[in-house]
Design a protein around this motif. Structure first.
Motif, PDB file in Angstrom:
ATOM      1  N   GLN A  25     -13.289   2.567  29.144  1.00 43.49           N
ATOM      2  CA  GLN A  25     -13.459   3.016  30.542  1.00 43.49           C
ATOM      3  C   GLN A  25     -12.129   2.949  31.299  1.00 43.49           C
ATOM      4  N   ASN A  26     -11.360   1.896  31.021  1.00 45.87           N
ATOM      5  CA  ASN A  26     -10.048   1.779  31.688  1.00 45.87           C
ATOM      6  C   ASN A  26      -9.148   2.945  31.339  1.00 45.87           C
ATOM      7  N   LEU A  27      -9.149   3.305  30.040  1.00 46.20           N
ATOM      8  CA  LEU A  27      -8.325   4.444  29.626  1.00 46.20           C
ATOM      9  C   LEU A  27      -8.830   5.735  30.251  1.00 46.20           C
ATOM     10  N   GLU A  28     -10.163   5.875  30.277  1.00 49.25           N
ATOM     11  CA  GLU A  28     -10.733   7.107  30.872  1.00 49.25           C
ATOM     12  C   GLU A  28     -10.387   7.182  32.355  1.00 49.25           C
ATOM     13  N   ARG A  29     -10.421   6.004  33.001  1.00 44.32           N
ATOM     14  CA  ARG A  29     -10.094   5.964  34.428  1.00 44.32           C
ATOM     15  C   ARG A  29      -8.637   6.388  34.653  1.00 44.32           C
ATOM     16  N   LYS A  30      -7.782   5.963  33.721  1.00 41.89           N
ATOM     17  CA  LYS A  30      -6.367   6.340  33.832  1.00 41.89           C
ATOM     18  C   LYS A  30      -6.206   7.859  33.779  1.00 41.89           C
ATOM     19  N   ASN A  31      -7.124   8.514  33.052  1.00 41.97           N
ATOM     20  CA  ASN A  31      -7.014   9.967  32.890  1.00 41.97           C
ATOM     21  C   ASN A  31      -7.868  10.736  33.896  1.00 41.97           C
ATOM     22  N   ALA A  32      -8.349  10.014  34.902  1.00 39.93           N
ATOM     23  CA  ALA A  32      -9.143  10.691  35.931  1.00 39.93           C
ATOM     24  C   ALA A  32      -8.564  10.294  37.285  1.00 39.93           C
ATOM     25  N   GLY A  33      -9.201  10.742  38.338  1.00 43.97           N
ATOM     26  CA  GLY A  33      -8.709  10.370  39.666  1.00 43.97           C
ATOM     27  C   GLY A  33      -7.693  11.368  40.168  1.00 43.97           C
ATOM     28  N   SER A  34      -7.063  11.035  41.291  1.00 48.40           N
ATOM     29  CA  SER A  34      -6.176  12.009  41.931  1.00 48.40           C
ATOM     30  C   SER A  34      -4.820  12.036  41.229  1.00 48.40           C
ATOM     31  N   LEU A  35      -4.088  13.100  41.474  1.00 49.68           N
ATOM     32  CA  LEU A  35      -2.774  13.271  40.842  1.00 49.68           C
ATOM     33  C   LEU A  35      -1.799  12.160  41.235  1.00 49.68           C
ATOM     34  N   LEU A  36      -2.068  11.519  42.368  1.00 47.77           N
ATOM     35  CA  LEU A  36      -1.163  10.452  42.818  1.00 47.77           C
ATOM     36  C   LEU A  36      -1.241   9.227  41.914  1.00 47.77           C
ATOM     37  N   THR A  37      -2.417   9.024  41.279  1.00 49.88           N
ATOM     38  CA  THR A  37      -2.608   7.780  40.517  1.00 49.88           C
ATOM     39  C   THR A  37      -2.877   8.000  39.032  1.00 49.88           C
ATOM     40  N   ARG A  38      -3.434   9.131  38.697  1.00 49.96           N
ATOM     41  CA  ARG A  38      -3.896   9.299  37.309  1.00 49.96           C
ATOM     42  C   ARG A  38      -2.733   9.440  36.331  1.00 49.96           C
ATOM     43  N   SER A  39      -3.053   9.220  35.062  1.00 47.15           N
ATOM     44  CA  SER A  39      -2.034   9.437  34.031  1.00 47.15           C
ATOM     45  C   SER A  39      -1.748  10.938  33.929  1.00 47.15           C
ATOM     46  N   LEU A  40      -0.488  11.257  33.782  1.00 51.69           N
ATOM     47  CA  LEU A  40      -0.118  12.681  33.696  1.00 51.69           C
ATOM     48  C   LEU A  40       0.134  13.103  32.250  1.00 51.69           C
ATOM     49  N   ALA A  41       0.040  12.146  31.355  1.00 52.66           N
ATOM     50  CA  ALA A  41       0.424  12.389  29.960  1.00 52.66           C
ATOM     51  C   ALA A  41      -0.358  13.542  29.316  1.00 52.66           C
ATOM     52  N   ASP A  42      -1.644  13.662  29.669  1.00 45.92           N
ATOM     53  CA  ASP A  42      -2.446  14.713  29.015  1.00 45.92           C
ATOM     54  C   ASP A  42      -2.333  16.057  29.735  1.00 45.92           C
TER      55      ASP A  42
ATOM     56  N   GLU B 148      -5.090   5.685  20.728  1.00 43.27           N
ATOM     57  CA  GLU B 148      -5.862   4.504  21.167  1.00 43.27           C
ATOM     58  C   GLU B 148      -7.211   4.938  21.732  1.00 43.27           C
ATOM     59  N   MET B 149      -7.176   5.983  22.532  1.00 46.43           N
ATOM     60  CA  MET B 149      -8.404   6.496  23.141  1.00 46.43           C
ATOM     61  C   MET B 149      -9.369   6.978  22.055  1.00 46.43           C
TER      62      MET B 149
ATOM     63  N   ASP C  84       6.668   8.513  39.305  1.00 39.95           N
ATOM     64  CA  ASP C  84       7.532   7.824  38.350  1.00 39.95           C
ATOM     65  C   ASP C  84       7.050   8.194  36.954  1.00 39.95           C
ATOM     66  N   PHE C  85       7.758   9.072  36.271  1.00 45.92           N
ATOM     67  CA  PHE C  85       7.241   9.515  34.973  1.00 45.92           C
ATOM     68  C   PHE C  85       8.382   9.815  34.009  1.00 45.92           C
ATOM     69  N   GLN C  86       8.332   9.211  32.849  1.00 45.30           N
ATOM     70  CA  GLN C  86       9.310   9.512  31.800  1.00 45.30           C
ATOM     71  C   GLN C  86       8.563  10.241  30.692  1.00 45.30           C
ATOM     72  N   TYR C  87       9.071  11.390  30.292  1.00 40.66           N
ATOM     73  CA  TYR C  87       8.395  12.094  29.190  1.00 40.66           C
ATOM     74  C   TYR C  87       8.727  11.369  27.883  1.00 40.66           C
ATOM     75  N   ASN C  88       7.676  10.800  27.258  1.00 43.83           N
ATOM     76  CA  ASN C  88       7.887  10.066  26.016  1.00 43.83           C
ATOM     77  C   ASN C  88       6.774  10.414  25.036  1.00 43.83           C
ATOM     78  N   GLU C  89       7.143  11.264  24.098  1.00 43.26           N
ATOM     79  CA  GLU C  89       6.134  11.805  23.181  1.00 43.26           C
ATOM     80  C   GLU C  89       5.430  10.697  22.393  1.00 43.26           C
ATOM     81  N   GLU C  90       6.212   9.715  21.931  1.00 43.01           N
ATOM     82  CA  GLU C  90       5.639   8.627  21.115  1.00 43.01           C
ATOM     83  C   GLU C  90       4.551   7.877  21.894  1.00 43.01           C
ATOM     84  N   GLU C  91       4.913   7.521  23.147  1.00 44.82           N
ATOM     85  CA  GLU C  91       3.977   6.759  23.975  1.00 44.82           C
ATOM     86  C   GLU C  91       2.702   7.547  24.241  1.00 44.82           C
ATOM     87  N   MET C  92       2.893   8.835  24.540  1.00 45.81           N
ATOM     88  CA  MET C  92       1.735   9.670  24.859  1.00 45.81           C
ATOM     89  C   MET C  92       0.822   9.813  23.649  1.00 45.81           C
ATOM     90  N   LYS C  93       1.446   9.920  22.491  1.00 43.52           N
ATOM     91  CA  LYS C  93       0.684  10.050  21.255  1.00 43.52           C
ATOM     92  C   LYS C  93      -0.099   8.756  20.997  1.00 43.52           C
TER      93      LYS C  93
END
Length: 384
Positions: free
Chosen positions: A153-170, A266-267, A252-261
């Motif tokens: 749920q924590n990971l899903e929450r990271k991928n949801a919500g507004s653009l100000l807070t959500r993960s941008l990796a996907d 993990e998800m 604040d975002f660094q494009y890091n393919e390894e981390e995103m993968k």
């Protein structure tokens, strides 16, 4: 029978055998059906157990009361957790847990393994150990599954919500960035939709050294656009500062393919794990609900036996009966039972007034009736 009139409550009662126990049963059955089917009834046959001394019975009566409360609490915990795991409508869960009223009777008849032939050695320990084991296993399994569910749920929450807070990796792709440049860097900016025209006009001049026409809309949610912009590294601080004045938020975002993968893997891993555990967990809950429930009915049966001997005396001669009252006529059913059995207790009124301790009768625990009575409340879910 109309479901609406049925109770998820059963009354386990006993009355002394008349000429025969069969006669006691027929009399009760006739009385409750004469008045418009006040309840659905079945015989509840308890095997003859050897009776020890009166003192032993009084002691057993207290022990059984404690055991009853413990086993009931575990039955309810298992049921409640099944509702949590199924994340399903509560009535479905209730159906899943309890079949018809005959269930109690069938469970007891089919499963007499907890009863030894002598009451002095009723294996309380056996029942307690069995149910305690279920309780401990439930804690361990629930903790492992809830952990998994929480992390997911924590990971899903990271991928949801507004653009100000959500993960941008996907959302972002490699081609949205200038990568591996000594001088240039790509920033991600959240631009409110209302201010988008300002952004288009202003972004190239918010700081020196912004690459012209380097901004695109990469994604949008209800309120904002996610835009990229490329500029010289040394102008970043200046750009951020100016952007804030116009309500453009640099993420604040660094494009890091390894981390995103790794995040994605993990998800997937958690999601697969949860699916894998779900089936066995539900099966475990069903089996152990049934085990705990059977143990509970055994405790109730033993209580009926002990109380009946304490009330009606020896030799053992009583008929236990299971009633499922109809919702609308419970009061009437109580009256009919009272009329049937008030003769058992010429001193009923005296007992209620008495302060003395009567063996096997704990007035503070539950209502007193002239017949032995235990309620089995099968409404096992706390409806939230």
């Amino acid at each position: 029978q109309d479901k609406g009139t049925k109770m998820t409550e059963f009354w386990l009662i006993s009355a002394p055998g008349e000429k025969t126990c069969q006669q006691t049963w027929e009399k009760l059955h006739a009385a409750t059906t004469k008045h418009n089917n006040l309840s659905t009834n079945s015989k509840f046959n308890i095997p003859d157990l050897k009776v020890g001394t009166l003192d032993v019975l009084v002691g057993l009566s207290d022990e059984l009361a404690k055991l009853d409360a413990f086993v009931e609490s575990v039955v309810k915990k298992v049921a409640q957790y099944m509702a949590d795991v199924l994340e399903d409508s509560k009535d479905k869960v209730q159906e899943n847990l309890l079949a018809n009223g005959g269930l109690l009777e069938q469970q007891w008849q089919a499963e007499n393994r907890f009863c030894s032939s002598s009451l002095d050695t009723v294996p309380f320990l056996l029942i307690f150990q069995g149910v305690n084991q279920i309780d401990n296993d439930l804690k361990a399994r629930a903790s492992a599954y809830n952990n998994l569910k929480g992390n997911l749920q924590n990971l899903e929450r990271k991928n949801a919500g507004s653009l100000l807070t959500r993960s941008l990796a996907d959302i972002v792709k490699k081609e949205d960035f200038v990568l591996d440049s000594e001088y240039l860097v790509t920033l991600l900016v959240i631009v409110p939709k209302l201010n988008y025209n300002d952004w288009v006009k202003q972004y190239e001049t918010l700081a020196e050294m912004v690459v012209p026409r380097s901004s695109n809309v990469l994604f949008e949610d209800q309120d904002s656009y996610l835009c990229n912009v490329t500029l010289f590294r040394k102008a970043v601080d200046d750009f951020k500062h100016k952007a804030r004045e116009y309500k453009f938020m640099v993420r604040d975002f660094q494009y890091n393919e390894e981390e995103m993968k790794a995040d994605k893997e993990e998800m997937n891993r958690l999601s697969t794990d949860k699916k894998k555990q779900f089936g066995p967990l539900v099966r475990w809950l069903k089996v152990n609900f049934s085990e705990a429930f059977i143990a509970w009915i055994h405790v109730k049966a033993l209580r009926v036996f002990v109380e009946s001997v304490l009330r009606y005396g020896l030799p053992v001669n009583f008929q236990a009966m299971l009633l499922q009252p109809n919702k609308k006529t419970m009061k009437k059913l109580r009256e009919v039972l009272y009329d049937l059995y008030k003769h058992l207790d010429s001193s009923a009124a005296a007992i209620i007034d008495a302060t003395m301790d009567i063996p096997g009768l704990n007035l503070s625990q539950q209502e007193y009736y002239p017949y032995v009575y235990y309620k089995i409340d099968c409404n096992l879910l706390e409806f939230k």
